[in-house]
Write a protein that holds these residues in place. Structure first.
Motif, PDB file in Angstrom:
ATOM      1  N   HIS A  73      -9.450  18.165   5.421  1.00  0.00           N
ATOM      2  CA  HIS A  73     -10.093  18.104   4.167  1.00  0.00           C
ATOM      3  C   HIS A  73     -10.518  19.597   3.637  1.00  0.00           C
ATOM      4  N   PRO A 109       2.919   1.645  12.043  1.00  0.00           N
ATOM      5  CA  PRO A 109       2.783   0.516  12.649  1.00  0.00           C
ATOM      6  C   PRO A 109       4.072  -0.324  12.162  1.00  0.00           C
ATOM      7  N   VAL A 154       0.836  -1.257   0.033  1.00  0.00           N
ATOM      8  CA  VAL A 154       0.003   0.092   0.005  1.00  0.00           C
ATOM      9  C   VAL A 154       0.911   1.272   0.110  1.00  0.00           C
ATOM     10  N   ALA A 158       1.307   4.549   0.500  1.00  0.00           N
ATOM     11  CA  ALA A 158       0.311   5.560   0.976  1.00  0.00           C
ATOM     12  C   ALA A 158       1.027   6.901   0.746  1.00  0.00           C
ATOM     13  N   GLY A 205      -3.192  10.021   1.934  1.00  0.00           N
ATOM     14  CA  GLY A 205      -2.136   9.879   2.796  1.00  0.00           C
ATOM     15  C   GLY A 205      -1.712  11.036   3.781  1.00  0.00           C
ATOM     16  N   LYS A 206      -2.531  11.783   3.979  1.00  0.00           N
ATOM     17  CA  LYS A 206      -2.257  12.906   5.127  1.00  0.00           C
ATOM     18  C   LYS A 206      -1.696  12.532   6.295  1.00  0.00           C
ATOM     19  N   SER A 207      -2.746  11.652   6.904  1.00  0.00           N
ATOM     20  CA  SER A 207      -2.402  10.956   8.237  1.00  0.00           C
ATOM     21  C   SER A 207      -1.063  10.240   8.280  1.00  0.00           C
ATOM     22  N   THR A 208      -0.873   9.526   7.132  1.00  0.00           N
ATOM     23  CA  THR A 208       0.317   8.633   7.277  1.00  0.00           C
ATOM     24  C   THR A 208       1.632   9.657   7.099  1.00  0.00           C
TER      25      THR A 208
HETATM   26  N1  LIG Z   1      -1.844   0.673   9.060  1.00  0.00           N
HETATM   27  C1  LIG Z   1      -2.356   0.521   7.829  1.00  0.00           C
HETATM   28  N2  LIG Z   1      -2.082  -0.446   6.992  1.00  0.00           N
HETATM   29  C2  LIG Z   1      -2.401  -0.580   5.801  1.00  0.00           C
HETATM   30  N3  LIG Z   1      -2.946   0.551   5.019  1.00  0.00           N
HETATM   31  C3  LIG Z   1      -3.187   1.561   5.912  1.00  0.00           C
HETATM   32  C4  LIG Z   1      -2.810   1.719   7.075  1.00  0.00           C
HETATM   33  N4  LIG Z   1      -3.396   3.051   7.276  1.00  0.00           N
HETATM   34  C5  LIG Z   1      -3.605   3.787   6.410  1.00  0.00           C
HETATM   35  N5  LIG Z   1      -3.826   2.856   5.211  1.00  0.00           N
HETATM   36  C6  LIG Z   1      -4.166   3.069   3.836  1.00  0.00           C
HETATM   37  O1  LIG Z   1      -3.005   4.158   3.393  1.00  0.00           O
HETATM   38  C7  LIG Z   1      -3.934   5.065   2.387  1.00  0.00           C
HETATM   39  C8  LIG Z   1      -3.812   6.535   3.239  1.00  0.00           C
HETATM   40  O2  LIG Z   1      -4.538   6.414   4.434  1.00  0.00           O
HETATM   41  P1  LIG Z   1      -4.338   7.901   5.518  1.00  0.00           P
HETATM   42  O3  LIG Z   1      -4.883   7.396   6.537  1.00  0.00           O
HETATM   43  O4  LIG Z   1      -3.037   8.379   5.612  1.00  0.00           O
HETATM   44  O5  LIG Z   1      -5.317   8.896   4.663  1.00  0.00           O
HETATM   45  P2  LIG Z   1      -5.720  10.396   5.007  1.00  0.00           P
HETATM   46  O6  LIG Z   1      -5.507  11.197   4.133  1.00  0.00           O
HETATM   47  O7  LIG Z   1      -5.325  10.782   6.320  1.00  0.00           O
HETATM   48  O8  LIG Z   1      -7.390  10.015   4.882  1.00  0.00           O
HETATM   49  P3  LIG Z   1      -8.464  10.688   6.011  1.00  0.00           P
HETATM   50  O9  LIG Z   1      -8.950  11.937   5.291  1.00  0.00           O
HETATM   51  O10 LIG Z   1      -9.679   9.697   5.706  1.00  0.00           O
HETATM   52  O11 LIG Z   1      -7.981  10.717   7.415  1.00  0.00           O
HETATM   53  C9  LIG Z   1      -5.513   4.581   2.670  1.00  0.00           C
HETATM   54  O12 LIG Z   1      -5.535   3.850   1.433  1.00  0.00           O
HETATM   55  C10 LIG Z   1      -5.447   3.696   3.841  1.00  0.00           C
HETATM   56  O13 LIG Z   1      -6.484   2.859   3.545  1.00  0.00           O
END
Ligand SMILES: Nc1ncnc2c1ncn2[C@@H]1O[C@H](COP(=O)(O)OP(=O)(O)OP(=O)(O)O)[C@@H](O)[C@H]1O
Ligand SMILES: [Mg+2]
Length: 342
Positions: free
Chosen positions: A206, A55, A17, A19, A42-45
């Motif tokens: 967002h 993790p 994945v 991200a 991918g913002k939180s990642t």
């Molecule tokens: N622990 C994990 N294992 C596998 N995939 C993950 C994990 N955490 C997030 N993802 C995937 O990584 C991608 C980015 O996720 P992320 O949480 O960073 O998005 P985001 O921009 O913060 O979204 P949101 O606005 O919903 O918070 C998504 O496709 C999510 O499903």
């Protein structure tokens, strides 16, 4: 002075994945940068990667320089210290981040005792000051998290994030779970504290309109990439990348009745990061895609006046002298002129 410099950051969760892909980001002391984009982009990642909170089993490459020191190669003891005194995170759901069986004052005092070597009396005094800064009476230190409202709990999270006087606050959707009035209060509080203390802020949301209001610069992410960045108001009012344009158009702009009455949504969903389309990841949803977008991934290119965007349609500014100025870096490859393509 550069506070944070992220270079070519790639984060891949187990199972392929992808991200976060090739993210470059830099922040000077006291600067506020907003990160926007749809759910899953991918913002939180990115936020979690900055403090090595991902993790186990997640592959992270690139560099994350906080005051010149690479977070990715630090020893764990140093990472723990940096998490409080260098940069700290305010998460979305305060109820999940606070320990329900401990009084909030004890939870705020803990990092002060651990990382600042304060005595119990000093930590108690500091806790009271932090609560008051966050708009809560010092006497609430004896409350348990369930005795506070959602907005008050988020104030506790802000107090905790400020506990060890960090230089950078990372706020990941800090108000999403709150009602609109409380959201505004919390965002104003965060903005004021960050400004007063001259801290760096990375604010994830967002909501492009909120970010444009609070932040100096705005970064828009799509499918793990930064696809546009620049001065916040300019990106919000006059986005260059088709995705950023669509995102911006989905919020009402003050003084622009057309956007209020006919917000242009974006059809479809972002791609699954384990099965990204070829070429530019946005091309299946892009009304402006041309042949090259289907085969060639696009990287950020300078668009003048401190702006960058990852789209073949973004005109590269003419460089009149030999010296490139900030934001007018030459693109990795020259932009092909595809505007007249059939
Ligand atoms: N622990 C994990 N294992 C596998 N995939 C993950 C994990 N955490 C997030 N993802 C995937 O990584 C991608 C980015 O996720 P992320 O949480 O960073 O998005 P985001 O921009 O913060 O979204 P949101 O606005 O919903 O918070 C998504 O496709 C999510 O499903
Ligand atoms: Mg998120």
């Amino acid at each position: 002075m550069t506070l944070l410099e992220v270079k070519n950051l790639e984060v891949t969760y187990p199972g392929g994945v992808a991200a976060v892909r090739g993210v470059d980001l830099s922040l000077t002391a006291g600067q506020k940068v907003g990160v926007a984009g749809e759910s899953g982009c991918g913002k939180s990642t990115l936020a979690l990667a900055l403090l090595r909170l991902l993790p186990p089993g997640t592959r992270v490459t690139g560099e994350i320089l906080l005051n010149g020191e690479d977070v990715l190669t630090m020893r764990w003891g140093r990472v723990r210290a940096v998490r409080w005194a260098g940069a700290s995170i305010v998460f979305q759901g305060a109820m999940h981040s606070l320990n329900p069986v401990h009084r909030i004052g004890d939870q705020i005092a803990e990092p002060v005792l651990l990382h600042q070597g304060a005595t119990a009396a000093q930590a108690r005094k500091r806790t009271g000051e932090l609560l008051e800064q966050a708009g809560l009476p010092a006497s609430r230190a004896t409350a348990y998290p369930h005795e506070l409202s959602g907005g008050q709990r988020q104030r506790v999270m802000i107090a905790m994030a400020l506990a060890c006087a960090p230089q950078l606050i990372i706020a990941d959707e800090p108000t999403t779970a709150l009602d609109v009035m409380i959201q505004a209060q919390i965002l104003n509080l965060l903005e004021r504290l960050v400004t007063d203390q001259d801290l760096g802020l990375i604010m994830i949301s967002h909501d492009l309109a909120v970010l444009a209001d609070i932040c100096d610069r705005l970064v828009v992410m799509y499918a793990g990439r930064i696809i546009e960045e620049g001065p916040a108001q300019e990106v919000y009012e006059n986005a260059l990348h088709p995705y950023a344009k669509a995102l911006s158009a989905s919020f009402s702009h003050i003084g622009d009745p057309t956007s209020r009455f006919a917000p242009r949504g974006l059809p479809g969903d972002p791609p699954d990061p384990s099965e990204l389309p070829s070429g530019c990841a946005f091309h299946p949803r892009c009304g402006e895609a041309v042949d090259v977008c289907l085969t060639e991934d696009q990287v950020l290119r300078g668009a003048g006046r401190g702006r960058r965007a990852a789209c073949v349609h973004v005109p590269v500014p003419a460089v009149s002298t030999g010296t490139a100025t900030e934001g007018t870096q030459e693109p990795a490859t020259p932009a092909p002129d595809t505007r007249s393509a059939p």
